[in-house]
Design an enzyme around this catalytic site. Structure first.
Site, PDB file in Angstrom:
ATOM      1  NE  ARG A 109     -13.205   1.996  -1.870  1.00  0.00           N
ATOM      2  CZ  ARG A 109     -13.675   2.147  -0.628  1.00  0.00           C
ATOM      3  NH1 ARG A 109     -12.865   2.574   0.326  1.00  0.00           N
ATOM      4  NH2 ARG A 109     -14.936   1.883  -0.332  1.00  0.00           N
ATOM      5  CG  ASP A 110      -4.455   7.714  -2.043  1.00  0.00           C
ATOM      6  OD1 ASP A 110      -4.360   8.912  -1.715  1.00  0.00           O
ATOM      7  OD2 ASP A 110      -3.534   7.093  -2.621  1.00  0.00           O
ATOM      8  CB  ILE A 111      -3.972   5.454  -6.944  1.00  0.00           C
ATOM      9  CG1 ILE A 111      -3.854   4.427  -8.052  1.00  0.00           C
ATOM     10  CG2 ILE A 111      -2.664   6.195  -6.709  1.00  0.00           C
ATOM     11  CD1 ILE A 111      -3.656   5.053  -9.432  1.00  0.00           C
ATOM     12  CB  VAL A 132      -2.476  15.790  -6.127  1.00  0.00           C
ATOM     13  CG1 VAL A 132      -3.542  16.215  -7.124  1.00  0.00           C
ATOM     14  CG2 VAL A 132      -1.860  14.444  -6.518  1.00  0.00           C
ATOM     15  CG  HIS A 140      -6.051  15.918  -1.857  1.00  0.00           C
ATOM     16  ND1 HIS A 140      -5.295  16.780  -2.625  1.00  0.00           N
ATOM     17  CD2 HIS A 140      -5.171  15.144  -1.186  1.00  0.00           C
ATOM     18  CE1 HIS A 140      -4.008  16.518  -2.426  1.00  0.00           C
ATOM     19  NE2 HIS A 140      -3.908  15.531  -1.548  1.00  0.00           N
ATOM     20  CG  HIS A 197      -5.129  12.355   2.501  1.00  0.00           C
ATOM     21  ND1 HIS A 197      -4.534  11.393   1.708  1.00  0.00           N
ATOM     22  CD2 HIS A 197      -4.570  13.528   2.128  1.00  0.00           C
ATOM     23  CE1 HIS A 197      -3.645  11.960   0.903  1.00  0.00           C
ATOM     24  NE2 HIS A 197      -3.648  13.267   1.137  1.00  0.00           N
TER      25      HIS A 197
HETATM   26  P1  5GP Z   1      -0.981  14.634  -1.163  1.00  0.00           P
HETATM   27  O1  5GP Z   1       0.407  14.170  -0.815  1.00  0.00           O
HETATM   28  O2  5GP Z   1      -1.003  15.630  -2.290  1.00  0.00           O
HETATM   29  O3  5GP Z   1      -1.762  15.091   0.045  1.00  0.00           O
HETATM   30  O4  5GP Z   1      -1.736  13.329  -1.612  1.00  0.00           O
HETATM   31  C1  5GP Z   1      -1.967  12.984  -2.934  1.00  0.00           C
HETATM   32  C2  5GP Z   1      -2.597  11.606  -2.903  1.00  0.00           C
HETATM   33  O5  5GP Z   1      -3.163  11.360  -4.171  1.00  0.00           O
HETATM   34  C3  5GP Z   1      -1.596  10.477  -2.637  1.00  0.00           C
HETATM   35  O6  5GP Z   1      -2.015   9.745  -1.478  1.00  0.00           O
HETATM   36  C4  5GP Z   1      -1.641   9.646  -3.909  1.00  0.00           C
HETATM   37  O7  5GP Z   1      -1.537   8.270  -3.664  1.00  0.00           O
HETATM   38  C5  5GP Z   1      -2.980  10.021  -4.515  1.00  0.00           C
HETATM   39  N1  5GP Z   1      -3.027   9.962  -5.966  1.00  0.00           N
HETATM   40  C6  5GP Z   1      -2.128  10.509  -6.844  1.00  0.00           C
HETATM   41  N2  5GP Z   1      -2.514  10.284  -8.110  1.00  0.00           N
HETATM   42  C7  5GP Z   1      -3.688   9.586  -8.044  1.00  0.00           C
HETATM   43  C8  5GP Z   1      -4.575   9.075  -9.030  1.00  0.00           C
HETATM   44  O8  5GP Z   1      -4.365   9.203 -10.245  1.00  0.00           O
HETATM   45  N3  5GP Z   1      -5.680   8.424  -8.583  1.00  0.00           N
HETATM   46  C9  5GP Z   1      -5.949   8.261  -7.245  1.00  0.00           C
HETATM   47  N4  5GP Z   1      -7.077   7.597  -6.919  1.00  0.00           N
HETATM   48  N5  5GP Z   1      -5.140   8.752  -6.289  1.00  0.00           N
HETATM   49  C10 5GP Z   1      -4.016   9.396  -6.675  1.00  0.00           C
END
Ligand code: 5GP
Ligand code: ZN
Length: 114
Positions: A29-31, A96, A100, A102
């Site tokens: 799950r997203d944080i 990140v 990934h 979503h």
């Molecule tokens: P991006 O913008 O790279 O597509 O999304 C990165 C996602 O990773 C964001 O929605 C953010 O909330 C999530 N995220 C970042 N760090 C962590 C973490 O340490 N744990 C979890 N579960 N999600 C994370």
């Protein structure tokens, strides 16, 4: 990748609310969830982004999507619908750099994007 937060969650070196793990992918799950269901589905091997994919990864990418489908059913959002998003690079909003997918649902999404 020793400094990658998602690699650490995959390896259980730091906590992550995992909802699925198999030999190819991990889902957690997203944080900072933006909807009632917000799950990240990631390859177990470190791939920084879609830009680093090779043809050898095609089965793995397919498995990311079939896992999303399975998890959507398990979350009870398959019929109501959901959104699958992959952000790539700075303009794509990628934060990140471990590939990934979503899986976001449980409420009506806004559209258009951008
Ligand atoms: P991006 O913008 O790279 O597509 O999304 C990165 C996602 O990773 C964001 O929605 C953010 O909330 C999530 N995220 C970042 N760090 C962590 C973490 O340490 N744990 C979890 N579960 N999600 C994370
Ligand atoms: Zn990684």
């Amino acid at each position: 990748m020793s400094d990658c937060v998602f690699c650490k969650i995959i390896a259980s070196e730091i906590p992550g609310d995992k909802v699925h793990q198999d030999e190819q992918v991990t889902a957690f799950r997203d944080i900072h969830p933006v909807a009632p269901t917000h799950i990240l589905i990631v390859p177990n091997k470190h791939i920084a982004s879609i830009n680093e994919l090779t043809s050898e990864d095609e089965a793995l990418v397919g498995h990311l999507f079939t896992t999303a489908r399975t998890l959507a059913e398990r979350e009870g959002i398959a019929e109501s619908g959901y959104r699958l998003i992959i952000n790539v690079g700075p303009h794509g909003g990628q934060v990140v750099y471990h590939l990934h997918l979503h899986l976001i649902g449980g409420k009506k999404m806004r559209y258009p994007m951008g």
